[in-house]
Design an enzyme around this catalytic site. Structure first.
Site, short mmCIF file in Angstrom:
data_model
loop_
_atom_site.label_atom_id
_atom_site.label_comp_id
_atom_site.label_asym_id
_atom_site.label_seq_id
_atom_site.Cartn_x
_atom_site.Cartn_y
_atom_site.Cartn_z
N CYS A 263 0.90 -1.18 0.00
CA CYS A 263 0.00 0.00 0.00
C CYS A 263 0.93 1.22 0.00
O CYS A 263 1.10 1.88 1.01
CB CYS A 263 -0.87 0.02 1.24
SG CYS A 263 -1.65 -1.56 1.64
N GLY A 265 1.39 4.30 -1.74
CA GLY A 265 1.26 5.73 -2.02
C GLY A 265 1.25 6.58 -0.77
O GLY A 265 0.67 6.16 0.23
N PRO A 266 1.88 7.74 -0.78
CA PRO A 266 2.61 8.39 -1.86
C PRO A 266 4.08 8.00 -1.98
O PRO A 266 4.80 8.57 -2.80
CB PRO A 266 2.48 9.88 -1.50
CG PRO A 266 2.41 9.89 0.00
CD PRO A 266 1.70 8.61 0.40
N GLY A 267 4.57 7.06 -1.18
CA GLY A 267 5.89 6.50 -1.48
C GLY A 267 7.00 6.84 -0.52
O GLY A 267 8.15 6.48 -0.76
N ASP A 314 -5.46 -3.59 -6.65
CA ASP A 314 -5.96 -3.75 -5.29
C ASP A 314 -4.95 -4.65 -4.55
O ASP A 314 -4.61 -5.73 -5.05
CB ASP A 314 -7.35 -4.40 -5.32
CG ASP A 314 -7.97 -4.43 -3.93
OD1 ASP A 314 -7.33 -4.95 -3.00
OD2 ASP A 314 -9.08 -3.89 -3.77
N ASP A 332 1.27 -1.00 4.95
CA ASP A 332 1.03 0.30 5.60
C ASP A 332 -0.41 0.66 5.25
O ASP A 332 -0.66 1.38 4.30
CB ASP A 332 2.04 1.32 5.06
CG ASP A 332 2.00 2.63 5.84
OD1 ASP A 332 1.37 2.67 6.91
OD2 ASP A 332 2.60 3.61 5.36
N CYS A 385 -1.20 4.54 10.71
CA CYS A 385 -0.98 5.82 11.41
C CYS A 385 -2.25 6.16 12.16
O CYS A 385 -2.74 7.28 12.12
CB CYS A 385 -0.50 6.94 10.49
SG CYS A 385 -1.68 7.44 9.27
#
Ligand code: SAM
Length: 457
Positions: A263, A265-267, A314, A332, A385
């Site tokens: 998962c 993005g954004p990297g 996905d 993440d 998070c």
């Protein structure tokens, strides 16, 4: 009377956030640049925007009393102006006449006729007649419970502060709730990372306490440092750094290992994992289903001279189609983001308790599929998070149960303590589980949850 550009920028940003679901942390810097604001004006626009959005629920309670009208029955363009006016009157040193007159001017420019202007003027004058402390006495008297009172005082929705209390109680630290709520209302210091093996921490920079590759942006402005660094010195919360390092340093890297960031993005974590993979002779693949965010992952990865394929699937399918293929996987997971309220001022009012159910169902599926995609002996780092127990410990406990003995939790706290520069205060959860939970008030990081799961067969 004209409206000061900083107030106009703050008002337009707040309107875009409440009316068009914009994100203040992304929109505001662009609006400040477009308006040509710098120095104290840029600081004022930021303070007004962030301060108003953070305390929106509390200001709405005050406006409801001062207007004798529920906020839902006030024209949204007028309501946003009243919120901005209330913030200036009650929480800043802006002169009362400027706060009232310029807010009324904003209402005049956003509405037609004299009605809204007269209404806004009357409400603001009523608000200006008492201090913030006096208003708090009045609105908390109307609250129906102690938690509603705490929510008004700390500017947190009741469901959020209850989730925080449960998460702190799960590590025997419920007495830290007030400190956590206070920490959420202070903008964090800008923390940066020097990608290991590719960049050094600038000699004159202040180190951050825990991550060995973290430092503070000098003067709080990362731009002079990021420019010219080819993406190798970048902004990244210390908690995010530690989450990526927990996976890459859980045990020594064997050359030829295959890693996946599911998962991505954004990297930010992909770039750090890529640097770690490069140093250890491993390979990395990344996945992000939202095409625009996958583009950001590719941009972030450009900093590292390692070829990393970025797929746009996905994550559940991506992992389910690669049984026992990887040595390490980072999940993440998409989450409520309740651990990053310091940097996303509107998030606490936008998220709903009902979001947790859908997200935790997705988190369970992503984790189960990731566990099927690691080789026996391989490790999955499950990270959020958010400290909400339904997104963290409950997801992990269910994954371990469902695996019927095929998955064990490693000692994430021990791994982190071996990585950090200074010991982290990481209490053992009352459940005895092996995960680590970081906190803004205790560690100065986002509230990252980190669990390391090993497939044993
Ligand atoms: C918490 S963010 C990841 C942050 C990233 N690791 C970083 O450090 O920059 C979660 C990401 O999961 C993505 N996502 C949402 N649904 C997903 C799914 N079904 N499979 C995989 N990723 C998903 C979101 O688009 C979002 O970019």
């Amino acid at each position: 009377m004209s409206v000061a550009p900083a107030r106009r920028v703050a008002y337009d940003t707040i309107r875009a956030v409440t009316g068009s679901d914009a994100y203040a942390n992304l929109l505001l810097p662009k609006s400040i640049a477009r308006a040509g604001l710098s120095g104290p004006d840029a600081g004022l626009a930021t303070e007004l925007t962030y301060g108003t959005l953070r305390r929106m629920g509390t200001y709405d309670a005050i406006i409801a009393v001062a207007a004798d009208r529920e906020p839902a029955r006030i024209d949204p363009a007028v309501l946003d102006a009243l919120r901005l006016g209330a913030h200036q009157l009650l929480a800043t040193r802006v002169a009362a006449h400027a706060a009232v007159n310029e807010t009324v001017e904003l209402v005049a420019s956003a509405t037609r006729g004299r009605g809204p202007v007269g209404f806004a003027n009357a409400v603001l004058r009523r608000i200006s007649q008492a201090s913030f402390a006096e208003w708090m006495v009045r609105v908390t008297e109307l609250a129906r419970s102690d938690d509603e009172r705490l929510g008004l005082r700390s500017a947190h929705p009741v469901w959020v502060l209850r989730a925080f209390r449960r998460a702190l109680a799960a590590e025997g630290r419920v007495d830290e709730l007030d400190a956590l709520l206070d920490a959420d209302n202070v903008s964090p210091r800008v923390t940066m990372v020097a990608l290991p093996g590719l960049a050094d921490i600038p000699a004159d920079a202040e180190r951050a306490p825990y991550s060995p590759i973290a430092f503070r942006a000098p003067g709080g402005d990362p731009q002079p440092i990021t420019e010219g660094s080819a993406g190798r010195l970048r902004v990244q919360d210390e908690g995010s750094q530690l989450a990526a390092l927990a996976l890459s340093r859980a045990r020594p890297v064997a050359a030829g290992e295959r890693w996946l960031d599911l998962c991505a993005g954004p990297g930010g974590k992909s770039a750090l994992l890529a640097a770690e993979a490069l140093a250890g002779g491993a390979s990395l693949e990344a996945n992000e289903p939202v095409p625009a965010r996958a583009g950001l992952v590719r941009q972030a990865l450009a900093a590292v001279p390692l070829k990393v394929e970025v797929s746009e699937e996905d994550g559940r399918e991506r992992a389910a189609n690669a049984p026992a293929a990887y040595d390490r996987i980072l999940v993440d997971a998409p989450c409520t983001g309740l651990g990053a309220l310091r940097r996303r001022p509107e998030a606490r009012w936008r998220k709903q308790a009902s979001d947790v159910r859908d997200l935790s169902a997705l988190q369970r599926e992503l984790l189960a599929d990731a566990l099927s995609a690691v080789k026996p002996g391989g490790i999955v780092a499950y990270v959020t998070c958010s400290p909400h127990l339904s997104e963290t410990a409950a997801v992990v406990a269910d994954a371990i149960d469902a695996a019927g003995g095929a998955v064990q939790e490693l000692d994430a706290r021990g791994v982190l303590q071996a990585v950090v520069r200074e010991p982290l205060d990481l209490p053992v959860p009352t459940s005895g589980a092996g995960h680590a939970q970081l906190w803004p008030h205790r560690h100065g990081t986002d509230a990252m949850f980190i669990s390391l799961l090993q497939r044993v067969r």
